[in-house]
Design a protein around this motif. Sequence first.
Motif, PDB file in Angstrom:
ATOM      1  N   LEU A 115      -2.780   5.767   5.826  1.00  0.00           N
ATOM      2  CA  LEU A 115      -2.835   5.044   4.552  1.00  0.00           C
ATOM      3  C   LEU A 115      -4.266   4.792   4.079  1.00  0.00           C
ATOM      4  CD1 LEU A 115       0.013   2.513   5.364  1.00  0.00           C
ATOM      5  CD2 LEU A 115       0.125   4.414   3.721  1.00  0.00           C
ATOM      6  N   VAL A 137       5.647   7.672   5.659  1.00  0.00           N
ATOM      7  CA  VAL A 137       4.700   6.956   6.518  1.00  0.00           C
ATOM      8  C   VAL A 137       5.204   6.959   7.960  1.00  0.00           C
ATOM      9  CG1 VAL A 137       3.529   4.756   6.945  1.00  0.00           C
ATOM     10  CG2 VAL A 137       3.894   5.543   4.596  1.00  0.00           C
ATOM     11  N   SER A 192       3.248   8.633  11.058  1.00  0.00           N
ATOM     12  CA  SER A 192       2.836   7.712  12.122  1.00  0.00           C
ATOM     13  C   SER A 192       3.615   7.925  13.415  1.00  0.00           C
ATOM     14  CB  SER A 192       3.012   6.261  11.651  1.00  0.00           C
ATOM     15  OG  SER A 192       2.268   6.032  10.487  1.00  0.00           O
ATOM     16  N   LYS A 197       0.424   3.884  -3.125  1.00  0.00           N
ATOM     17  CA  LYS A 197       0.044   5.275  -2.887  1.00  0.00           C
ATOM     18  C   LYS A 197       1.170   6.253  -3.242  1.00  0.00           C
ATOM     19  CE  LYS A 197      -3.621   4.488   0.418  1.00  0.00           C
ATOM     20  NZ  LYS A 197      -4.730   5.244  -0.124  1.00  0.00           N
ATOM     21  N   TYR A 227       4.026   6.642  -1.686  1.00  0.00           N
ATOM     22  CA  TYR A 227       4.695   7.187  -0.508  1.00  0.00           C
ATOM     23  C   TYR A 227       6.038   6.487  -0.308  1.00  0.00           C
ATOM     24  CZ  TYR A 227       0.044   8.913   0.882  1.00  0.00           C
ATOM     25  OH  TYR A 227      -1.168   9.529   0.934  1.00  0.00           O
ATOM     26  N   CYS A 232      -6.710   2.730   5.194  1.00  0.00           N
ATOM     27  CA  CYS A 232      -7.030   1.310   5.033  1.00  0.00           C
ATOM     28  C   CYS A 232      -7.435   0.745   6.397  1.00  0.00           C
ATOM     29  CB  CYS A 232      -5.841   0.546   4.458  1.00  0.00           C
ATOM     30  SG  CYS A 232      -4.391   0.477   5.528  1.00  0.00           S
ATOM     31  N   MET A 284      -0.953   4.210  11.333  1.00  0.00           N
ATOM     32  CA  MET A 284      -0.585   3.912   9.947  1.00  0.00           C
ATOM     33  C   MET A 284      -1.833   3.690   9.090  1.00  0.00           C
ATOM     34  SD  MET A 284       2.906   1.592  10.128  1.00  0.00           S
ATOM     35  CE  MET A 284       2.141   0.220  10.969  1.00  0.00           C
ATOM     36  N   ILE A 325       0.829  -1.208   0.000  1.00  0.00           N
ATOM     37  CA  ILE A 325       0.000   0.000   0.000  1.00  0.00           C
ATOM     38  C   ILE A 325       0.866   1.261   0.000  1.00  0.00           C
ATOM     39  CG2 ILE A 325      -0.389   0.233   2.503  1.00  0.00           C
ATOM     40  CD1 ILE A 325      -3.362   0.924   1.686  1.00  0.00           C
ATOM     41  N   ILE A 326       2.010   1.203   0.668  1.00  0.00           N
ATOM     42  CA  ILE A 326       2.928   2.354   0.633  1.00  0.00           C
ATOM     43  C   ILE A 326       3.359   2.605  -0.807  1.00  0.00           C
ATOM     44  CG2 ILE A 326       5.249   3.139   1.276  1.00  0.00           C
ATOM     45  CD1 ILE A 326       4.785   1.771   4.009  1.00  0.00           C
TER      46      ILE A 326
END
Length: 125
Positions: free
Chosen positions: A68, A35, A39, A28, A30, A70, A64, A24-25
Amino acid sequence: MVINDKENYNKVKDSISMDNLKNIIKSKGYSPIKVAMESKISSSTINAYMNGQKLPSVTTLVSMANFLDCNLDFLLGRTDIPTKIDAIENINKNPKLALLFQNISSLPKDKQELVEAYVKGLMDR
């Protein structure tokens, strides 16, 4: 499973995969450092999470997941669906969306992938 001894703790710990965190990082766009900063953790800590060397605390997971956008089960590798629970609840409140979601869910995997590709094509236009 009750985690009341080291053996059960290790079974649960071994069942957790942070691969979705990496995915997912990346999806997206990022960096792990971004992140980590959002966070409130160090970049070495987030790298340890991504490499499976450490597990995040609940508060770090929540932080996180919020950043993100999610759900926690997605970050822990318990599902491949990143959608937040409140978004799923909104789908259920709309009868047409709920029926569409149910129909897509009942399709075979290859047909679901076609629907996904079609929707992605529509969104890219």
